[in-house]
Design an enzyme around this catalytic site. Structure first.
Site, PDB file in Angstrom:
ATOM      1  N   ASP A   1      33.633  39.471  69.740  1.00  0.00           N
ATOM      2  CA  ASP A   1      32.552  40.452  69.656  1.00  0.00           C
ATOM      3  C   ASP A   1      32.567  41.323  70.917  1.00  0.00           C
ATOM      4  OD1 ASP A   1      29.668  40.571  67.895  1.00  0.00           O
ATOM      5  OD2 ASP A   1      29.690  41.553  69.859  1.00  0.00           O
ATOM      6  N   ILE A   2      32.331  42.609  70.732  1.00  0.00           N
ATOM      7  CA  ILE A   2      32.372  43.556  71.852  1.00  0.00           C
ATOM      8  C   ILE A   2      31.202  43.341  72.826  1.00  0.00           C
ATOM      9  CG2 ILE A   2      31.005  45.473  70.881  1.00  0.00           C
ATOM     10  CD1 ILE A   2      33.355  47.334  71.692  1.00  0.00           C
TER      11      ILE A   2
ATOM     12  N   ASN B   1      24.359  37.844  59.288  1.00  0.00           N
ATOM     13  CA  ASN B   1      23.206  38.660  58.923  1.00  0.00           C
ATOM     14  C   ASN B   1      23.508  39.404  57.626  1.00  0.00           C
ATOM     15  OD1 ASN B   1      21.527  38.082  61.192  1.00  0.00           O
ATOM     16  ND2 ASN B   1      22.934  39.293  62.445  1.00  0.00           N
TER      17      ASN B   1
ATOM     18  N   GLU C   1      23.957  45.086  61.332  1.00  0.00           N
ATOM     19  CA  GLU C   1      24.326  46.407  61.877  1.00  0.00           C
ATOM     20  C   GLU C   1      25.581  46.964  61.225  1.00  0.00           C
ATOM     21  OE1 GLU C   1      24.748  46.186  66.115  1.00  0.00           O
ATOM     22  OE2 GLU C   1      22.727  45.391  66.367  1.00  0.00           O
ATOM     23  N   VAL C   2      26.560  46.093  61.018  1.00  0.00           N
ATOM     24  CA  VAL C   2      27.845  46.564  60.500  1.00  0.00           C
ATOM     25  C   VAL C   2      27.975  46.129  59.040  1.00  0.00           C
ATOM     26  CG1 VAL C   2      30.349  46.494  60.781  1.00  0.00           C
ATOM     27  CG2 VAL C   2      28.876  46.398  62.811  1.00  0.00           C
TER      28      VAL C   2
ATOM     29  N   HIS D   1      30.556  39.704  58.076  1.00  0.00           N
ATOM     30  CA  HIS D   1      31.115  39.053  59.265  1.00  0.00           C
ATOM     31  C   HIS D   1      30.329  37.791  59.552  1.00  0.00           C
ATOM     32  CE1 HIS D   1      28.282  42.232  60.393  1.00  0.00           C
ATOM     33  NE2 HIS D   1      27.898  41.473  61.410  1.00  0.00           N
TER      34      HIS D   1
ATOM     35  N   HIS E   1      29.438  35.343  62.566  1.00  0.00           N
ATOM     36  CA  HIS E   1      29.441  35.162  64.020  1.00  0.00           C
ATOM     37  C   HIS E   1      29.719  33.685  64.309  1.00  0.00           C
ATOM     38  CE1 HIS E   1      27.170  38.983  65.042  1.00  0.00           C
ATOM     39  NE2 HIS E   1      26.763  38.834  63.797  1.00  0.00           N
TER      40      HIS E   1
HETATM   41  P1  5GP Z   1      25.356  42.253  63.010  1.00  0.00           P
HETATM   42  O1  5GP Z   1      24.105  42.686  63.717  1.00  0.00           O
HETATM   43  O2  5GP Z   1      25.802  43.284  61.993  1.00  0.00           O
HETATM   44  O3  5GP Z   1      25.276  40.872  62.466  1.00  0.00           O
HETATM   45  O4  5GP Z   1      26.476  42.162  64.125  1.00  0.00           O
HETATM   46  C1  5GP Z   1      27.380  43.180  64.422  1.00  0.00           C
HETATM   47  C2  5GP Z   1      28.184  42.736  65.620  1.00  0.00           C
HETATM   48  O5  5GP Z   1      29.307  43.572  65.739  1.00  0.00           O
HETATM   49  C3  5GP Z   1      27.408  42.828  66.943  1.00  0.00           C
HETATM   50  O6  5GP Z   1      27.382  41.542  67.565  1.00  0.00           O
HETATM   51  C4  5GP Z   1      28.212  43.852  67.752  1.00  0.00           C
HETATM   52  O7  5GP Z   1      28.268  43.551  69.130  1.00  0.00           O
HETATM   53  C5  5GP Z   1      29.578  43.799  67.095  1.00  0.00           C
HETATM   54  N1  5GP Z   1      30.329  45.044  67.154  1.00  0.00           N
HETATM   55  C6  5GP Z   1      29.883  46.295  66.847  1.00  0.00           C
HETATM   56  N2  5GP Z   1      30.860  47.203  66.997  1.00  0.00           N
HETATM   57  C7  5GP Z   1      31.956  46.515  67.412  1.00  0.00           C
HETATM   58  C8  5GP Z   1      33.288  46.910  67.724  1.00  0.00           C
HETATM   59  O8  5GP Z   1      33.680  48.072  67.672  1.00  0.00           O
HETATM   60  N3  5GP Z   1      34.146  45.908  68.091  1.00  0.00           N
HETATM   61  C9  5GP Z   1      33.765  44.598  68.166  1.00  0.00           C
HETATM   62  N4  5GP Z   1      34.681  43.718  68.544  1.00  0.00           N
HETATM   63  N5  5GP Z   1      32.512  44.194  67.873  1.00  0.00           N
HETATM   64  C10 5GP Z   1      31.628  45.144  67.499  1.00  0.00           C
END
Ligand code: 5GP
Length: 122
Positions: A35-36, A93, A101-102, A106, A108
């Site tokens: 994760d970034i 999520n 968010e994405v 995914h 985690h």
């Molecule tokens: P969500 O809130 O959708 O469950 O988590 C999205 C995750 O994707 C977050 O933890 C965020 O830090 C990670 N993320 C967003 N953009 C990028 C990216 O460009 N590269 C990587 N490696 N992680 C990302």
């Protein structure tokens, strides 16, 4: 109703090699990368290679091989991180209430410290 997949989401772009990632492992059906913005000493994302918005979409449409491939990859990633003992947490999520968010499924994988309570109070 089926959710519409956005082929330009950031994880789709990572899968196509358009933006870089710190890869942990790759199999026929899954990709794992760091994760970034890590929330724990180990914070790895495991994603299916197929175009699935979230767990709702994946659980309804994915093939048995894709489902097995993702679950096996999660276990392999956690073991590879040395987290089978003393433990780890997986989280996915799904949708607005979960603050996804994405919009590409995914999982985690968090590890490397005591991870605290399972969920914050509302
Ligand atoms: P969500 O809130 O959708 O469950 O988590 C999205 C995750 O994707 C977050 O933890 C965020 O830090 C990670 N993320 C967003 N953009 C990028 C990216 O460009 N590269 C990587 N490696 N992680 C990302």
């Amino acid at each position: 109703m089926a959710k519409t997949y956005d082929p330009n989401n950031v994880f789709a772009r990572i899968l196509r090699g358009e933006i870089p990632c710190k890869k942990v492992m790759e199999t026929e059906h899954a990709l794992a990368f760091h994760d970034i913005n890590p929330q724990a000493p180990t914070h790895i994302l495991v994603i299916p290679k197929g175009a699935y918005v979230d767990m709702d979409d994946f659980s309804a449409r994915a093939t048995e091989a894709e489902i097995a491939g993702l679950v096996r990859a999660v276990g392999e990633v956690a073991r590879g991180a040395g987290a089978a003992e003393p433990g780890y947490r997986i989280l996915s999520n799904c949708g607005e209430d979960a603050n996804q968010e994405v919009p590409h499924l995914h999982i985690h994988v968090f590890a490397g410290r005591r991870l605290g309570p399972m969920i914050t109070k509302g």
